[in-house]
Scaffold this motif. Structure first.
Motif, PDB file in Angstrom:
ATOM      1  N   PRO A 502      45.806  41.587  42.853  1.00  0.00           N
ATOM      2  CA  PRO A 502      46.113  41.458  44.286  1.00  0.00           C
ATOM      3  C   PRO A 502      47.367  42.218  44.682  1.00  0.00           C
ATOM      4  O   PRO A 502      47.463  42.711  45.814  1.00  0.00           O
ATOM      5  N   ALA A 503      48.342  42.339  43.767  1.00  0.00           N
ATOM      6  CA  ALA A 503      49.542  43.113  44.086  1.00  0.00           C
ATOM      7  C   ALA A 503      49.183  44.573  44.363  1.00  0.00           C
ATOM      8  O   ALA A 503      49.685  45.185  45.316  1.00  0.00           O
ATOM      9  N   ALA A 504      48.295  45.128  43.547  1.00  0.00           N
ATOM     10  CA  ALA A 504      47.893  46.520  43.732  1.00  0.00           C
ATOM     11  C   ALA A 504      47.127  46.705  45.043  1.00  0.00           C
ATOM     12  O   ALA A 504      47.331  47.690  45.771  1.00  0.00           O
ATOM     13  N   VAL A 505      46.238  45.758  45.371  1.00  0.00           N
ATOM     14  CA  VAL A 505      45.456  45.858  46.610  1.00  0.00           C
ATOM     15  C   VAL A 505      46.374  45.799  47.834  1.00  0.00           C
ATOM     16  O   VAL A 505      46.152  46.501  48.834  1.00  0.00           O
ATOM     17  N   LEU A 506      47.429  45.000  47.752  1.00  0.00           N
ATOM     18  CA  LEU A 506      48.342  44.858  48.890  1.00  0.00           C
ATOM     19  C   LEU A 506      49.090  46.143  49.214  1.00  0.00           C
ATOM     20  O   LEU A 506      49.534  46.332  50.347  1.00  0.00           O
ATOM     21  N   VAL A 507      49.247  47.014  48.240  1.00  0.00           N
ATOM     22  CA  VAL A 507      49.911  48.292  48.505  1.00  0.00           C
ATOM     23  C   VAL A 507      49.136  49.072  49.569  1.00  0.00           C
ATOM     24  O   VAL A 507      49.730  49.750  50.421  1.00  0.00           O
ATOM     25  N   VAL A 508      47.803  48.973  49.539  1.00  0.00           N
ATOM     26  CA  VAL A 508      46.973  49.628  50.560  1.00  0.00           C
ATOM     27  C   VAL A 508      47.308  49.066  51.936  1.00  0.00           C
ATOM     28  O   VAL A 508      47.456  49.811  52.921  1.00  0.00           O
ATOM     29  N   GLY A 509      47.429  47.737  52.029  1.00  0.00           N
ATOM     30  CA  GLY A 509      47.788  47.110  53.298  1.00  0.00           C
ATOM     31  C   GLY A 509      49.170  47.523  53.770  1.00  0.00           C
ATOM     32  O   GLY A 509      49.398  47.727  54.977  1.00  0.00           O
ATOM     33  N   TRP A 510      50.110  47.657  52.842  1.00  0.00           N
ATOM     34  CA  TRP A 510      51.468  48.066  53.197  1.00  0.00           C
ATOM     35  C   TRP A 510      51.472  49.473  53.790  1.00  0.00           C
ATOM     36  O   TRP A 510      52.113  49.731  54.816  1.00  0.00           O
ATOM     37  N   VAL A 511      50.742  50.382  53.151  1.00  0.00           N
ATOM     38  CA  VAL A 511      50.659  51.747  53.675  1.00  0.00           C
ATOM     39  C   VAL A 511      50.018  51.742  55.069  1.00  0.00           C
ATOM     40  O   VAL A 511      50.451  52.475  55.978  1.00  0.00           O
ATOM     41  N   ALA A 512      49.010  50.896  55.272  1.00  0.00           N
ATOM     42  CA  ALA A 512      48.333  50.828  56.575  1.00  0.00           C
ATOM     43  C   ALA A 512      49.306  50.421  57.682  1.00  0.00           C
ATOM     44  O   ALA A 512      49.327  51.035  58.756  1.00  0.00           O
ATOM     45  N   VAL A 513      50.120  49.385  57.435  1.00  0.00           N
ATOM     46  CA  VAL A 513      51.019  48.923  58.507  1.00  0.00           C
ATOM     47  C   VAL A 513      52.132  49.925  58.772  1.00  0.00           C
ATOM     48  O   VAL A 513      52.665  49.976  59.895  1.00  0.00           O
ATOM     49  N   LEU A 514      52.508  50.710  57.781  1.00  0.00           N
ATOM     50  CA  LEU A 514      53.524  51.741  58.017  1.00  0.00           C
ATOM     51  C   LEU A 514      53.020  52.816  58.970  1.00  0.00           C
ATOM     52  O   LEU A 514      53.821  53.572  59.541  1.00  0.00           O
ATOM     53  N   CYS A 515      51.705  52.875  59.159  1.00  0.00           N
ATOM     54  CA  CYS A 515      51.099  53.871  60.045  1.00  0.00           C
ATOM     55  C   CYS A 515      50.839  53.338  61.457  1.00  0.00           C
ATOM     56  O   CYS A 515      50.212  54.023  62.275  1.00  0.00           O
ATOM     57  N   PHE A 516      51.278  52.099  61.766  1.00  0.00           N
ATOM     58  CA  PHE A 516      51.093  51.551  63.104  1.00  0.00           C
ATOM     59  C   PHE A 516      51.733  52.472  64.150  1.00  0.00           C
ATOM     60  O   PHE A 516      52.837  52.982  63.959  1.00  0.00           O
ATOM     61  N   ALA A 517      51.025  52.635  65.273  1.00  0.00           N
ATOM     62  CA  ALA A 517      51.590  53.352  66.413  1.00  0.00           C
ATOM     63  C   ALA A 517      52.442  52.386  67.239  1.00  0.00           C
ATOM     64  O   ALA A 517      52.300  51.164  67.152  1.00  0.00           O
ATOM     65  N   THR A 518      53.324  52.927  68.064  1.00  0.00           N
ATOM     66  CA  THR A 518      54.153  52.090  68.933  1.00  0.00           C
ATOM     67  C   THR A 518      53.268  51.373  69.954  1.00  0.00           C
ATOM     68  O   THR A 518      52.492  52.017  70.664  1.00  0.00           O
ATOM     69  N   PRO A 519      53.322  50.034  70.015  1.00  0.00           N
ATOM     70  CA  PRO A 519      52.494  49.307  70.985  1.00  0.00           C
ATOM     71  C   PRO A 519      52.848  49.688  72.419  1.00  0.00           C
ATOM     72  O   PRO A 519      53.988  50.070  72.721  1.00  0.00           O
ATOM     73  N   ARG A 520      51.870  49.573  73.303  1.00  0.00           N
ATOM     74  CA  ARG A 520      52.057  49.991  74.687  1.00  0.00           C
ATOM     75  C   ARG A 520      53.166  49.205  75.382  1.00  0.00           C
ATOM     76  O   ARG A 520      53.901  49.760  76.197  1.00  0.00           O
ATOM     77  N   HIS A 521      53.317  47.913  75.081  1.00  0.00           N
ATOM     78  CA  HIS A 521      54.315  47.123  75.806  1.00  0.00           C
ATOM     79  C   HIS A 521      55.732  47.561  75.453  1.00  0.00           C
ATOM     80  O   HIS A 521      56.658  47.364  76.234  1.00  0.00           O
ATOM     81  N   LEU A 522      55.919  48.160  74.261  1.00  0.00           N
ATOM     82  CA  LEU A 522      57.250  48.645  73.893  1.00  0.00           C
ATOM     83  C   LEU A 522      57.559  49.996  74.518  1.00  0.00           C
ATOM     84  O   LEU A 522      58.717  50.425  74.554  1.00  0.00           O
ATOM     85  N   ARG A 523      56.535  50.701  75.027  1.00  0.00           N
ATOM     86  CA  ARG A 523      56.779  51.954  75.739  1.00  0.00           C
ATOM     87  C   ARG A 523      57.168  51.689  77.183  1.00  0.00           C
ATOM     88  O   ARG A 523      57.723  52.544  77.859  1.00  0.00           O
ATOM     89  N   ALA A 524      56.847  50.466  77.681  1.00  0.00           N
ATOM     90  CA  ALA A 524      57.216  50.095  79.042  1.00  0.00           C
ATOM     91  C   ALA A 524      58.617  49.501  79.037  1.00  0.00           C
ATOM     92  O   ALA A 524      59.267  49.384  78.010  1.00  0.00           O
ATOM     93  N   ASP A 525      59.072  49.110  80.209  1.00  0.00           N
ATOM     94  CA  ASP A 525      60.385  48.474  80.329  1.00  0.00           C
ATOM     95  C   ASP A 525      60.363  47.154  79.579  1.00  0.00           C
ATOM     96  O   ASP A 525      59.625  46.239  79.943  1.00  0.00           O
TER      97      ASP A 525
END
Length: 542
Positions: A502-525
């Motif tokens: 499971p530790a090895a599988v979680l590395v895939v999840g970690w890489v995925a979240v590092l690729c998140f785009a900036t959410p729309r609400h954070l681009r607004a005021d």
């Protein structure tokens, strides 16, 4: 522990524009439609009260995913059943829970999340009483199927309601509470099961759901707003293809070890079922792409980068949480000589820390880029598992185990809220149920994959490290037998090595979240709730 009384009621960002069930009104997925949702909820809507009412049922269905494992010996003795038969008491529930999630999420969009949640909770509560009243294994398994169906009706609606009644800038806090409930439930199931079986008998692991279910029904009826529905056509071919494909894949993976990955019955084999399921799901995806009316799973959902990445990450989390529990519990009982309840209490620091962190992390998610918050959780999780693997020896002190378990609590506290919030933040409101159904499905499929994979790996490592192979009969943590001291070292090593999967599988999840785009609400005021809400809602349906 969580902010029960925050003044977070949703108010319309634009006047007018009521949405009807079947026809005219503002375009679904726009800020005007969001305003209509808020107006339909009532001017004094209390989203936090609605959330806690829903979390009671959500907590109950997650507890029932694990509570039976501790009662396996008692069920075998009381019902005169073998291990392979009793395993179906859990398998039937998980199968019936996982398979319909895509469909029940969409049904919530069509008939209203509150209505489907109440129907599911009614089915779940009645089925719980049925489970406790059975006197043989066959009707118990059937009752557990209905319990799972009730759970599948409820689960996506909790996320869908959160998405629709909380503004985008407050949604992280709500998802933090929702995630904390999921984390605490992982501990409560085995511990509560042990206490109830020891004190009142196995029937009470089911009877306890009845009064809780009744209270949950009353609270949901009174506190959860009736949100407007939109006119949806129903994709019957999609339902058939999705249901058959999911059943074949989930059944094959979940029960493969039971049949030694060979013949199930007649010409039907485990690998044949899995292959058939994959082929049917491929047809399902093709049909969803070609359906010009309204598909069961709008593939445009996956056009949102964060939705796709969050689903990939939650699949690895579901895999890891299920996979880590089996070797840890077997090590605690077989090598350390702990009772099932004592072994489950090893996870107490994880539940406590994740519960304390959840509200703070939820507020952080509303202000900080989710890649940083989720990145902490998805990095802490595999580090904690590798740490646990290093200290799972016959002579290690208890504090050596509790420290990495505490780090697991930090991981849980930083995972659930950013993943669930990021998955649903940008979705059009009319697809809230569909998105929640997909998210819950990927989590459950990850759990099934984790269960099957860790069982195969544990068996392989035991064969390699112990003379004569694995001495453990059965399918779960409660099935461990006492071992001679001479075998403790080999058994502990096998369980420790299994934690690395499971530790090895979680590395895939970690890489995925590092690729998140900036959410729309954070681009607004960031100080403007209305801007954040509109940025979240104004997403084209695709």
């Amino acid at each position: 522990m969580w902010p029960l009384c925050l003044p977070c009621s949703v108010s319309p960002s634009h006047p007018g524009g009521a949405t009807s069930t079947g026809g005219a009104g503002p375009l679904p997925g726009t800020a005007a439609a969001a305003a209509a949702d808020a107006a339909a909820a009532g001017p004094h809507a209390r989203p936090w009260a609605a959330l806690w009412a829903l979390c009671l049922g959500f907590f109950m269905i997650l507890v029932d995913s694990t509570i039976v494992s501790v009662a396996t010996p008692a069920l075998m003795q009381a019902l005169g059943a073998g291990v392979s038969e009793v395993v179906w008491v859990t398998s039937a529930y998980l199968l019936a829970y996982a398979v319909p999630l895509l469909i029940t999420g969409r049904l919530g969009d069509r008939f209203g999340p509150k209505n489907l949640y109440l129907a599911g909770l009614t089915v779940f509560t009645v089925s719980s009483a049925w489970c406790g009243l059975t006197s043989s294994i066959e009707p118990l398994v059937v009752a557990r199927v209905f319990q799972g169906l009730g759970a599948a009706m409820m689960s996506p609606q909790t996320m869908a309601v959160i998405t629709r009644v909380f503004p985008a800038t407050k949604r992280g806090q709500a998802m933090g509470a929702w995630g904390a409930v999921a984390g605490v439930a992982t501990l409560v199931g085995p511990v509560l099961g042990g206490v109830l079986v020891d004190s009142l008998g196995w029937e009470w692991i089911f009877f306890v759901n009845v009064p809780v279910g009744v209270v949950g029904l009353v609270l949901a009826w009174r506190l959860v707003p009736t949100l407007p529905t939109h006119s949806h056509s129903f994709d019957l071919l999609g339902v058939a293809l999705g249901g058959v494909g999911m059943f074949c894949v989930v059944f094959g993976i979940q029960e493969g070890r039971t049949y030694d990955w060979g013949t199930v019955v007649g010409p039907v084999t485990v690998w044949g079922l899995i292959g058939t399921g994959v082929a049917v799901l491929a047809l399902f995806v093709l049909w969803q792409a070609r359906n010009r009316r309204e598909p069961l799973v709008p593939l445009s959902l996956f056009g949102d980068r964060n939705f796709s990445l969050a689903n990939l990450a939650i699949t690895t989390v579901g895999f890891a949480i299920t996979a880590m529990t089996f070797p840890l519990m077997l090590y605690a009982q077989t090598v350390r000589g702990m009772s099932p309840t004592q072994a489950a209490l090893l996870l107490a620091p994880m539940a406590v820390i994740s519960g304390v962190l959840a509200p703070f992390v939820g507020r952080l998610v509303d202000r900080v880029h989710p890649r940083y918050v989720a990145g902490v959780g998805l990095l802490a999780f595999p580090v904690a598992l590798v740490w646990l693997s290093a200290v799972m020896s016959p002579g290690s002190a208890a504090w050596q185990l509790l420290l990495p378990v505490a780090l697991l609590g930090v991981a849980n506290g930083f995972m659930w809220s950013p993943l669930s919030t990021t998955a649903t933040r940008n979705l059009p409101m009319r697809y809230a149920g569909a998105g929640a159904g997909v998210y819950n499905t990927t989590r459950q499929v990850g759990a099934v994959l984790g269960s099957a994979s860790i069982a195969a790996l544990m068996s392989s490592r035991l064969d390699a490290l112990l003379p004569g192979g694995a001495p453990v009969a059965g399918e779960g943590p409660s099935a461990g037998q006492a071992l001679p001291a001479a075998l403790h070292e080999g058994f502990a090593s096998a369980m420790a090595q299994s934690m690395l999967l499971p530790a090895a599988v979680l590395v895939v999840g970690w890489v995925a979240v590092l690729c998140f785009a900036t959410p729309r609400h954070l681009r607004a005021d960031p100080g403007n709730d209305t801007a954040g809400r509109e940025a979240s809602e104004d997403v084209p349906a695709g």
